[in-house]
Write an enzyme that holds these catalytic residues in place. Sequence first.
Site, PDB file in Angstrom:
ATOM      1  N   LEU A  12       0.823  -1.212   0.000  1.00  0.00           N
ATOM      2  CA  LEU A  12       0.000   0.000   0.000  1.00  0.00           C
ATOM      3  C   LEU A  12       0.864   1.272   0.000  1.00  0.00           C
ATOM      4  O   LEU A  12       0.544   2.248  -0.688  1.00  0.00           O
ATOM      5  CB  LEU A  12      -0.938  -0.020   1.218  1.00  0.00           C
ATOM      6  CG  LEU A  12      -2.251   0.725   1.066  1.00  0.00           C
ATOM      7  CD1 LEU A  12      -3.018   0.308  -0.173  1.00  0.00           C
ATOM      8  CD2 LEU A  12      -3.124   0.537   2.304  1.00  0.00           C
ATOM      9  N   GLY A  13       1.966   1.240   0.748  1.00  0.00           N
ATOM     10  CA  GLY A  13       2.860   2.402   0.785  1.00  0.00           C
ATOM     11  C   GLY A  13       3.413   2.695  -0.604  1.00  0.00           C
ATOM     12  O   GLY A  13       3.476   3.854  -1.034  1.00  0.00           O
ATOM     13  N   ARG A  45      18.908  -1.816   3.045  1.00  0.00           N
ATOM     14  CA  ARG A  45      17.680  -1.699   2.235  1.00  0.00           C
ATOM     15  C   ARG A  45      17.789  -0.495   1.296  1.00  0.00           C
ATOM     16  O   ARG A  45      17.342  -0.540   0.153  1.00  0.00           O
ATOM     17  CB  ARG A  45      16.432  -1.536   3.127  1.00  0.00           C
ATOM     18  CG  ARG A  45      16.008  -2.787   3.859  1.00  0.00           C
ATOM     19  CD  ARG A  45      15.684  -3.935   2.934  1.00  0.00           C
ATOM     20  NE  ARG A  45      14.383  -3.821   2.283  1.00  0.00           N
ATOM     21  CZ  ARG A  45      14.035  -4.520   1.197  1.00  0.00           C
ATOM     22  NH1 ARG A  45      14.884  -5.354   0.644  1.00  0.00           N
ATOM     23  NH2 ARG A  45      12.824  -4.382   0.668  1.00  0.00           N
ATOM     24  N   ASN A  70      -5.077  -1.339   8.747  1.00  0.00           N
ATOM     25  CA  ASN A  70      -6.388  -1.979   8.840  1.00  0.00           C
ATOM     26  C   ASN A  70      -6.679  -2.307  10.314  1.00  0.00           C
ATOM     27  O   ASN A  70      -5.777  -2.372  11.139  1.00  0.00           O
ATOM     28  CB  ASN A  70      -6.356  -3.271   8.010  1.00  0.00           C
ATOM     29  CG  ASN A  70      -7.739  -3.748   7.656  1.00  0.00           C
ATOM     30  OD1 ASN A  70      -8.725  -3.023   7.798  1.00  0.00           O
ATOM     31  ND2 ASN A  70      -7.817  -4.987   7.192  1.00  0.00           N
ATOM     32  N   ALA A 103      -3.522  -3.962  -3.370  1.00  0.00           N
ATOM     33  CA  ALA A 103      -2.219  -3.972  -4.035  1.00  0.00           C
ATOM     34  C   ALA A 103      -1.402  -5.127  -3.479  1.00  0.00           C
ATOM     35  O   ALA A 103      -1.607  -5.547  -2.346  1.00  0.00           O
ATOM     36  CB  ALA A 103      -1.492  -2.661  -3.762  1.00  0.00           C
ATOM     37  N   ARG A 159       2.804  -7.066  -3.904  1.00  0.00           N
ATOM     38  CA  ARG A 159       4.139  -6.955  -4.496  1.00  0.00           C
ATOM     39  C   ARG A 159       4.423  -8.192  -5.340  1.00  0.00           C
ATOM     40  O   ARG A 159       4.188  -9.303  -4.880  1.00  0.00           O
ATOM     41  CB  ARG A 159       5.184  -6.863  -3.382  1.00  0.00           C
ATOM     42  CG  ARG A 159       5.250  -5.467  -2.803  1.00  0.00           C
ATOM     43  CD  ARG A 159       6.247  -5.398  -1.697  1.00  0.00           C
ATOM     44  NE  ARG A 159       5.766  -6.082  -0.500  1.00  0.00           N
ATOM     45  CZ  ARG A 159       6.468  -6.179   0.615  1.00  0.00           C
ATOM     46  NH1 ARG A 159       7.675  -5.679   0.673  1.00  0.00           N
ATOM     47  NH2 ARG A 159       5.971  -6.780   1.660  1.00  0.00           N
ATOM     48  N   LYS A 174     -15.450  -1.994   8.810  1.00  0.00           N
ATOM     49  CA  LYS A 174     -14.512  -2.846   8.062  1.00  0.00           C
ATOM     50  C   LYS A 174     -13.986  -3.945   8.983  1.00  0.00           C
ATOM     51  O   LYS A 174     -13.841  -5.102   8.567  1.00  0.00           O
ATOM     52  CB  LYS A 174     -13.373  -1.990   7.504  1.00  0.00           C
ATOM     53  CG  LYS A 174     -12.296  -2.758   6.778  1.00  0.00           C
ATOM     54  CD  LYS A 174     -12.162  -2.324   5.337  1.00  0.00           C
ATOM     55  CE  LYS A 174     -11.358  -3.275   4.469  1.00  0.00           C
ATOM     56  NZ  LYS A 174      -9.963  -3.378   4.834  1.00  0.00           N
ATOM     57  N   ASN A 221     -13.342 -16.675  -0.311  1.00  0.00           N
ATOM     58  CA  ASN A 221     -14.460 -15.995   0.353  1.00  0.00           C
ATOM     59  C   ASN A 221     -15.786 -16.660  -0.027  1.00  0.00           C
ATOM     60  O   ASN A 221     -16.670 -16.851   0.816  1.00  0.00           O
ATOM     61  CB  ASN A 221     -14.485 -14.512  -0.027  1.00  0.00           C
ATOM     62  CG  ASN A 221     -13.289 -13.764   0.549  1.00  0.00           C
ATOM     63  OD1 ASN A 221     -12.528 -14.321   1.337  1.00  0.00           O
ATOM     64  ND2 ASN A 221     -13.112 -12.514   0.169  1.00  0.00           N
ATOM     65  N   SER A 256      -7.459 -11.520   2.888  1.00  0.00           N
ATOM     66  CA  SER A 256      -6.081 -11.100   3.191  1.00  0.00           C
ATOM     67  C   SER A 256      -5.483 -11.983   4.289  1.00  0.00           C
ATOM     68  O   SER A 256      -4.298 -12.332   4.247  1.00  0.00           O
ATOM     69  CB  SER A 256      -6.049  -9.624   3.599  1.00  0.00           C
ATOM     70  OG  SER A 256      -6.956  -9.391   4.650  1.00  0.00           O
TER      71      SER A 256
HETATM   72  P1  NAD Z   1       3.271  -4.827   3.493  1.00  0.00           P
HETATM   73  O1  NAD Z   1       3.768  -5.902   4.386  1.00  0.00           O
HETATM   74  O2  NAD Z   1       3.256  -5.063   2.020  1.00  0.00           O
HETATM   75  O3  NAD Z   1       4.119  -3.494   3.725  1.00  0.00           O
HETATM   76  C1  NAD Z   1       4.543  -3.062   4.987  1.00  0.00           C
HETATM   77  C2  NAD Z   1       5.957  -2.532   4.812  1.00  0.00           C
HETATM   78  O4  NAD Z   1       6.361  -1.901   6.026  1.00  0.00           O
HETATM   79  C3  NAD Z   1       6.979  -3.630   4.518  1.00  0.00           C
HETATM   80  O5  NAD Z   1       7.722  -3.264   3.375  1.00  0.00           O
HETATM   81  C4  NAD Z   1       7.878  -3.619   5.758  1.00  0.00           C
HETATM   82  O6  NAD Z   1       9.227  -3.932   5.476  1.00  0.00           O
HETATM   83  C5  NAD Z   1       7.743  -2.161   6.191  1.00  0.00           C
HETATM   84  N1  NAD Z   1       8.145  -1.925   7.564  1.00  0.00           N
HETATM   85  C6  NAD Z   1       7.696  -2.538   8.689  1.00  0.00           C
HETATM   86  N2  NAD Z   1       8.339  -2.059   9.771  1.00  0.00           N
HETATM   87  C7  NAD Z   1       9.193  -1.115   9.308  1.00  0.00           C
HETATM   88  C8  NAD Z   1      10.150  -0.285   9.930  1.00  0.00           C
HETATM   89  N3  NAD Z   1      10.351  -0.322  11.248  1.00  0.00           N
HETATM   90  N4  NAD Z   1      10.867   0.555   9.163  1.00  0.00           N
HETATM   91  C9  NAD Z   1      10.696   0.603   7.829  1.00  0.00           C
HETATM   92  N5  NAD Z   1       9.800  -0.155   7.166  1.00  0.00           N
HETATM   93  C10 NAD Z   1       9.069  -1.022   7.908  1.00  0.00           C
HETATM   94  O7  NAD Z   1       1.839  -4.433   4.024  1.00  0.00           O
HETATM   95  P2  NAD Z   1       0.613  -3.813   3.190  1.00  0.00           P
HETATM   96  O8  NAD Z   1      -0.120  -4.896   2.491  1.00  0.00           O
HETATM   97  O9  NAD Z   1       1.072  -2.651   2.399  1.00  0.00           O
HETATM   98  O10 NAD Z   1      -0.313  -3.354   4.397  1.00  0.00           O
HETATM   99  C11 NAD Z   1      -0.082  -2.182   5.152  1.00  0.00           C
HETATM  100  C12 NAD Z   1      -1.363  -1.869   5.936  1.00  0.00           C
HETATM  101  O11 NAD Z   1      -2.368  -1.519   4.998  1.00  0.00           O
HETATM  102  C13 NAD Z   1      -1.910  -3.096   6.704  1.00  0.00           C
HETATM  103  O12 NAD Z   1      -2.491  -2.684   7.919  1.00  0.00           O
HETATM  104  C14 NAD Z   1      -2.970  -3.644   5.763  1.00  0.00           C
HETATM  105  O13 NAD Z   1      -3.984  -4.363   6.431  1.00  0.00           O
HETATM  106  C15 NAD Z   1      -3.515  -2.361   5.166  1.00  0.00           C
HETATM  107  N6  NAD Z   1      -4.156  -2.549   3.864  1.00  0.00           N
HETATM  108  C16 NAD Z   1      -3.467  -3.174   2.845  1.00  0.00           C
HETATM  109  C17 NAD Z   1      -4.081  -3.322   1.616  1.00  0.00           C
HETATM  110  C18 NAD Z   1      -3.374  -3.994   0.454  1.00  0.00           C
HETATM  111  O14 NAD Z   1      -3.987  -4.205  -0.582  1.00  0.00           O
HETATM  112  N7  NAD Z   1      -2.125  -4.372   0.551  1.00  0.00           N
HETATM  113  C19 NAD Z   1      -5.396  -2.835   1.416  1.00  0.00           C
HETATM  114  C20 NAD Z   1      -6.048  -2.202   2.462  1.00  0.00           C
HETATM  115  C21 NAD Z   1      -5.408  -2.063   3.697  1.00  0.00           C
HETATM  116  O1  KPL Z   2     -11.119  -6.862   3.268  1.00  0.00           O
HETATM  117  C1  KPL Z   2     -11.195  -8.047   3.016  1.00  0.00           C
HETATM  118  C2  KPL Z   2      -9.975  -8.860   3.292  1.00  0.00           C
HETATM  119  O2  KPL Z   2      -9.759  -9.891   2.680  1.00  0.00           O
HETATM  120  O3  KPL Z   2      -9.199  -8.424   4.168  1.00  0.00           O
HETATM  121  C3  KPL Z   2     -12.467  -8.640   2.505  1.00  0.00           C
HETATM  122  C4  KPL Z   2     -12.373  -8.906   1.048  1.00  0.00           C
HETATM  123  C5  KPL Z   2     -13.601  -7.659   2.723  1.00  0.00           C
HETATM  124  C6  KPL Z   2     -12.814  -9.876   3.266  1.00  0.00           C
HETATM  125  O4  KPL Z   2     -13.005  -9.593   4.607  1.00  0.00           O
END
Ligand code: NAD
Ligand code: KPL
Length: 305
Positions: free
Chosen positions: A13-14, A37, A105, A131, A133, A184, A202, A252
């Site tokens: 997400l970042g 890194r 989240n 998203a 990687r 959520k 799901n 997820s």
């Molecule tokens: P991710 O694991 O892909 O990314 C997290 C990043 O943070 C990693 O690259 C990790 O190395 C870095 N990190 C952790 N500790 C660190 C530190 N001390 N210093 C520097 N970097 C550090 O996670 P994500 O999927 O991007 O999820 C992030 C948040 O967003 C979560 O809470 C997730 O539930 C929420 N979220 C993700 C999505 C998605 O599609 N990926 C969608 C909605 C919500």
């Molecule tokens: O947000 C979700 C997840 O997988 O984390 C959905 C698709 C809503 C299922 O709870």
Amino acid sequence: MAVIWHVLGVGSLGSLWATRLARAGLPVRLILRDPARLAAYEAAGGLTLVEQGHSHTLAIPAQTFDAAEPIERLLVACKAYDAEAAVARLAPRLSANAELILLQNGLGSQDAVAAKVPQARCIFASSTEGAFRDGDWRVVFAGHGYTWLGDAKDPTPPTWLNELQTSGIPHEWTPDILTRLWRKLALNCAINPLTVLHDCRNGGLATHHCEVATLCAELSELLGCCGQPAAAEDLHSEVERVIQATAANYSSMYQDVAHGRRTEISYLLGHACAVAARHQCSLPHLTQLQARLITHLQSRGLRTD
Ligand code: NAD
Ligand code: KPL
């Protein structure tokens, strides 16, 4: 001069946020864990966004925690369990008027972060964008969605929302961000643990109607107990709708477990059960679900916190 977007947590997400902000010409800095890194990132030549099969590499400047530059705006995109410690390390660099945008989240991590940086404004976000990687320093934009942003303590929108607009990040400012986050959380609690325990997509939960309905009833009771009745409105029908709409997807949490990654259980089901206990709200099925999930994670050698 435009305020720099510092991005902490260069994961899925970042990276999705950083690349879209940078593509729009806004100043972005990535904050990486350590010099190793940083060197790996610099060798890769930038961060790549893959969208509809096209990839676009952006040479966004990066730095480590030790950089001297003060931080006025910080996008926190770590997992919920990493956010507090990561922000605490950056606290000395935050300027007096700093704003943090917390993308985690679930619930629980936001308050822990805010307590570490009492001088800063913490804006909470709830996102339905998707998203993942597909390699180091590469992010695939997998699911269009929306990000709600809000500040439970101050309904005044921040000045930078127009920068999200310019960057094509769909968003809305809401005075009810806690309701959004609770809603959520409830959806995730009703769906994600069951997909792990039943080892299914799901859509597989369509054959577990009763279990889903019972959990939704208890989650609605909890939302009532903790002052979030709006988050409970038609919860069960929305859960059923999401199950159908995302039938082919793995949740997820399912994906985290399948890849042997730590889950965000403490900020989802764990948070729900902790709040229920605090309100002396008895939710036997939710408590049992938590116990079953913990046993399952233990059996896979995964962390349960
Ligand atoms: P991710 O694991 O892909 O990314 C997290 C990043 O943070 C990693 O690259 C990790 O190395 C870095 N990190 C952790 N500790 C660190 C530190 N001390 N210093 C520097 N970097 C550090 O996670 P994500 O999927 O991007 O999820 C992030 C948040 O967003 C979560 O809470 C997730 O539930 C929420 N979220 C993700 C999505 C998605 O599609 N990926 C969608 C909605 C919500
Ligand atoms: O947000 C979700 C997840 O997988 O984390 C959905 C698709 C809503 C299922 O709870």
